[in-house]
Write a protein that holds these residues in place. Structure first.
Motif, PDB file in Angstrom:
ATOM      1  N   GLN A 305       0.826  -1.193   0.000  1.00 17.62           N
ATOM      2  CA  GLN A 305       0.000   0.000   0.000  1.00 17.62           C
ATOM      3  C   GLN A 305       0.866   1.251   0.000  1.00 17.62           C
ATOM      4  O   GLN A 305       0.476   2.282  -0.532  1.00 17.62           O
ATOM      5  N   GLN A 306       2.052   1.163   0.608  1.00 15.42           N
ATOM      6  CA  GLN A 306       2.923   2.330   0.631  1.00 15.42           C
ATOM      7  C   GLN A 306       3.331   2.731  -0.773  1.00 15.42           C
ATOM      8  O   GLN A 306       3.325   3.894  -1.132  1.00 15.42           O
ATOM      9  N   GLN A 307       3.668   1.711  -1.583  1.00 15.27           N
ATOM     10  CA  GLN A 307       4.047   2.017  -2.953  1.00 15.27           C
ATOM     11  C   GLN A 307       2.875   2.610  -3.724  1.00 15.27           C
ATOM     12  O   GLN A 307       3.034   3.550  -4.499  1.00 15.27           O
ATOM     13  N   ALA A 308       1.688   2.040  -3.474  1.00 19.74           N
ATOM     14  CA  ALA A 308       0.497   2.552  -4.165  1.00 19.74           C
ATOM     15  C   ALA A 308       0.319   4.032  -3.848  1.00 19.74           C
ATOM     16  O   ALA A 308       0.057   4.853  -4.721  1.00 19.74           O
ATOM     17  N   MET A 309       0.506   4.338  -2.576  1.00 24.21           N
ATOM     18  CA  MET A 309       0.346   5.707  -2.140  1.00 24.21           C
ATOM     19  C   MET A 309       1.355   6.623  -2.804  1.00 24.21           C
ATOM     20  O   MET A 309       1.012   7.694  -3.305  1.00 24.21           O
TER      21      MET A 309
ATOM     22  N   ASP B  18      12.680  -1.677   0.334  1.00 20.20           N
ATOM     23  CA  ASP B  18      11.687  -1.216  -0.615  1.00 20.20           C
ATOM     24  C   ASP B  18      12.339  -0.163  -1.496  1.00 20.20           C
ATOM     25  O   ASP B  18      12.107   1.027  -1.329  1.00 20.20           O
ATOM     26  N   LEU B  20      11.936   0.841  -4.408  1.00 20.44           N
ATOM     27  CA  LEU B  20      11.049   1.686  -5.190  1.00 20.44           C
ATOM     28  C   LEU B  20      10.682   2.937  -4.399  1.00 20.44           C
ATOM     29  O   LEU B  20      10.842   4.063  -4.869  1.00 20.44           O
ATOM     30  N   SER B  21      10.232   2.740  -3.190  1.00 19.28           N
ATOM     31  CA  SER B  21       9.873   3.894  -2.361  1.00 19.28           C
ATOM     32  C   SER B  21      11.078   4.769  -2.096  1.00 19.28           C
ATOM     33  O   SER B  21      11.003   5.987  -2.124  1.00 19.28           O
ATOM     34  N   MET B  24      11.980   6.831  -5.045  1.00 19.26           N
ATOM     35  CA  MET B  24      11.009   7.903  -5.222  1.00 19.26           C
ATOM     36  C   MET B  24      11.240   9.012  -4.224  1.00 19.26           C
ATOM     37  O   MET B  24      11.104  10.186  -4.544  1.00 19.26           O
ATOM     38  N   LEU B 201       3.055   5.945   7.258  1.00 24.15           N
ATOM     39  CA  LEU B 201       2.716   4.528   7.243  1.00 24.15           C
ATOM     40  C   LEU B 201       3.533   3.715   8.232  1.00 24.15           C
ATOM     41  O   LEU B 201       3.228   2.555   8.493  1.00 24.15           O
ATOM     42  N   GLN B 288      -3.589   1.167   7.103  1.00 22.07           N
ATOM     43  CA  GLN B 288      -2.738   1.926   6.193  1.00 22.07           C
ATOM     44  C   GLN B 288      -3.587   2.725   5.218  1.00 22.07           C
ATOM     45  O   GLN B 288      -3.203   3.819   4.807  1.00 22.07           O
ATOM     46  N   PHE B 292      -3.106   6.635   4.739  1.00 20.99           N
ATOM     47  CA  PHE B 292      -2.824   7.203   3.437  1.00 20.99           C
ATOM     48  C   PHE B 292      -3.784   8.342   3.142  1.00 20.99           C
ATOM     49  O   PHE B 292      -3.381   9.454   2.804  1.00 20.99           O
TER      50      PHE B 292
END
Lengths: 393, 376
Positions: A305-309, B18, B20-21, B24, B201, B288, B292
């Motif tokens: 969900q973190q990535q989605a966000m 992670d 990817l995060s 970003m 999160l 979450q 969000f």
């Protein structure tokens, strides 16, 4: 068909269990539109003005009065010398400073060139530009008055010497024109130039987009993360039924939200809705098709969900808000970036909103935008469905 | 101290799983600066203008030329006398139409008033106001030229009273480039979004995944855990800030004119505020998904609309100005613009720093308390 119905019912039930989300999706858009509708206002009035009048003659005082009497400026203070102006500008307490030099009154009386200095805090370039524009306007009018009076004198003197005065028939109306050109502005669609009429529809679009995208991007990923996705996979439900079933309640929520926020825009903020409510709702649903599909697409791309966000907020919503022309005009962007904006669904929706609210445009004018939104919506939905199916299988 | 660092290390390891995060978090801010720094502008370039000249005299041609050569308008063409102006402007492509009625030239020559009309699409009021301003300036200029001609023809001798000599001087941003105004706001916006989303999160995830129980029995105070969670993101955000400033310098010629130390101090406080707010949301949200939504709702739109980034706070209703006090970007933006554009230190802005500090303390305190209660 029956299966689809059951999926929809399940999704609705699931939503109902999550009370907090429900209150957020209906309450938040309303609260946001009201709060931000008030905030989004670029009408530049009551510009804080600091006055430094080193002349103090009746003429200079009259000039200062011109400034303070207008609703554009609000006098915040007086200083006796330019050297004391610094702290006002640094702290942002004054935006424009009017500096009238010592010989102003004398210059006006003798027909010499009076000079006036304007200082502006350029850090807020919008307000400074507009504030300087107002100031120039006031000074221009004052200027024209002086020049006009002098010109009349000269022409009368010329007539006296035997040269016919072609301006004899002219009545001095005190209009701010010296040579005679008078430009009348006729502002259409928004005669009072209320910036709020431009920005409230923008906030409406942002609010709807955020809600629908958040809902749909979290929808699938949540099941994946929690683990109920596997349970769904083993059922004989087809993927298209799952997708439509998942998105349908969100679309309904979107529809309700659209009605709520447009009612506020029209009822509370008095933004005119000149093309009628049905057209607004219809075209909005086309737009929401896009946002829901985009959210779904995002959720098929990520695992958590973190990535989605992250992707939804930074990769989609932000660029869309900035590049859609909602707040920052596309015409002011560099050519290359303007080309990029053609790929943004929100751009077309922004045009639709302005057309529907302010210009009274119907489908005859807006059909290109509607067609693009329909096309991209279907395309995005198809892509999302394909990716989704791959995941399931 | 060591315990806090241990938590920080654990968080770093979790985050690096992670990529990817992570990518970003660092790459996106720079990307956004580049894209939006160039795109966002209130400087009106090339307003679309069409002309309907029903007079076709030398005087009308002079006026039209003045408009076309001003460099402010993009000429779209001549309109026939029976053109449907409403239809033309409805699509939103045409901003202005200059309408010169028949007889304009003769009226002017006779010393009477020559009326012209400027039809404007007022939908985008900000642009329309700016364009109207340009147009008025052009008309004033041409008007003056007409007067000089008239006087010369009438053989009027004598010095004409000159118009008031206006000398505008713009401080801090002499060319009035909107990028100088918007980029600092963009920086504050990007930083706020980054910090809130990165921590929002973190606690909720532990609750959802079940690792909260482990934290419960750890021999650490809640404050230490929260601080440890914040540290890695603080470092990342500072890195992002450095990249953004470098980018702003290279691309938009925005130099930091004030002291760097002061900028660092203010930025650290601001980042701490954002991270703290994210942590607070994290301790309050039940899932979450909720975390969000609340993060996005509480940071994206408020920072965009209520911080003074685009819309001046001064013109907002009282209630909103009061509300804007809970938006930390509001204080940071004043300080940032002051240090970067005006070359000031923290001195004139001590009150903004005080507000920021209060915000950080309150938010972290609340988060600590909530977190403590979560641990049981």
């Amino acid at each position: 068909m029956y299966v689809l119905w059951r999926v929809i019912v399940k999704e609705f039930l699931q939503l109902r269990q999550d009370r907090r989300i429900l209150s957020i999706v209906f309450l938040a858009p309303v609260v946001q539109l009201v709060a931000f509708g008030y905030a989004a206002n670029l009408d530049v009035t009551d510009v804080p003005l600091l006055v430094v009048d080193r002349d103090g003659s009746p003429t200079s005082r009259r000039l200062v009065d011109e400034f303070t009497a207008s609703r554009y400026f609000y006098r915040v203070g007086t200083e006796s010398s330019v050297a004391d102006v610094d702290p006002w500008l640094v702290r942002g307490e004054a935006q424009v400073v009017l500096v009238i030099g010592e010989g102003y009154g004398r210059a006006v009386a003798t027909g010499a060139t009076p000079s006036v200095q304007l200082l502006a805090d350029g850090s807020d370039s919008t307000a400074a530009g507009i504030g300087l524009g107002y100031a120039s306007g006031i000074l221009g009018r004052e200027s024209a008055r002086l020049v006009s009076a002098r010109a009349e004198e000269l022409l009368r003197a010329a007539t006296f010497r035997g040269i016919p005065d072609r301006r004899a028939s002219r009545v001095t109306t005190g209009r701010p024109s010296v040579g005679g050109i008078n430009m009348e502005p006729r502002v259409w669609y928004n005669p009072d130039l209320r910036t709020r009429w431009f920005y409230v529809p923008a906030v409406l679009a942002m609010v709807l987009m955020i809600i629908t995208m958040v809902l749909s991007s979290m929808g699938v990923v949540r099941e994946k993360e929690i683990g109920t996705m596997e349970q769904v996979i083993v059922t004989p439900v087809r993927s298209w039924q799952l997708i439509v079933g998942k998105l349908f309640p969100f679309a309904v929520i979107g529809l309700i939200d659209t009605c709520l926020v447009s009612a506020i825009a029209v009822g509370w903020f008095q933004v005119p809705l000149r093309s009628g409510f049905p057209l607004l709702v219809g075209l909005t649903m086309l737009f929401l098709l896009n946002t829901l599909a985009l959210g779904l697409l995002v959720s098929t791309l990520v695992r958590t969900q973190q990535q989605a966000m992250m992707i939804a907020a930074f990769g989609l919503m932000l660029p869309m808000i900035y590049l859609s022309g909602l707040i920052f005009p596309i015409a002011n962007m560099p050519r290359t970036i303007q080309l990029v904006t053609y790929a943004i669904p929100l751009r077309y929706y922004a045009t639709i909103l302005r057309g529907v609210f302010l210009r009274g445009a119907g489908l005859d004018v807006l059909w290109p935008q509607a067609a693009v939104l329909a096309g991209t919506g279907v395309l995005l939905l198809a892509v999302a469905s394909l990716r989704f199916r791959k995941r399931l299988d | 101290m060591r315990k806090t660092l241990a938590i920080a290390l654990k968080e770093i390891r979790q985050v690096s799983r992670d990529p990817l995060s992570l990518g970003m978090l660092v790459g996106l801010p720079l990307f956004m600066l580049v894209l939006f720094g160039y795109a966002l502008s209130f400087d009106v370039e090339g307003a679309s203008l069409a002309v309907q000249d029903r007079d076709l005299s030398a005087a009308s041609r002079d006026l039209v030329d003045a408009f076309l050569h001003s460099g402010r308008f993009e000429f779209r063409g001549w309109l026939p006398a029976d053109a449907d102006l409403a239809q033309l402007t409805r699509a939103g492509d045409l901003l202005a139409v200059l309408v010169i009625p028949e007889g304009y030239g003769t009226e002017l020559a006779a010393g009477r008033t020559g009326d012209v009309q400027l039809v404007l699409d007022g939908t985008d009021a900000t642009t329309a106001t700016t364009v109207l301003d340009y147009a008025r300036g052009i008309v004033r200029f041409t008007d003056g030229a007409v007067l000089r001609e008239q006087l010369a023809t009438a053989g009027a001798a004598g010095a004409l009273a000159a118009a008031i000599d206006v000398r505008p001087r713009v401080w801090y941003n002499p060319e009035l480039r909107s990028s100088q105004f918007l980029v600092p706001g963009l920086i504050a916006f990007i930083l706020m979004l980054m910090t809130v989303l990165s921590t929002a999160l973190s606690v909720v995830r532990e609750r959802e995944l079940g690792t909260l129980a482990q934290l419960r029995v750890a021999p650490l105070r809640s404050g230490q855990i929260l601080l440890g969670k914040m540290l890695p993101y603080l470092g990342l955000s500072l890195l992002a800030m450095a990249l953004i400033l470098a980018g702003a310098r290279v691309l938009f010629e925005i130099e930091v004119r004030g002291p760097w130390g002061d900028l660092l101090a203010a930025t650290l406080l601001y980042l701490a505020g954002g991270l703290g707010w994210g942590l607070l949301i994290s301790t309050v949200a039940v899932s979450q998904a909720v975390a969000f939504q609340v993060s996005v709702l509480s940071s994206l739109l408020p920072t965009l609309l209520l911080s003074g980034f685009v819309f001046p706070l001064r013109n907002m209703p009282e209630a909103l100005q009061v509300l804007s006090h809970v938006v930390p970007a509001r204080y940071y933006l004043v300080i940032l613009r002051g240090i970067v554009l005006k070359g000031a230190g923290l001195g004139p802005y001590w009150d903004q720093m005080a507000y920021l500090a209060a915000y950080v303390v309150i938010v972290l305190l609340l988060a600590s308390v909530r977190f403590g209660r979560l641990r049981g």
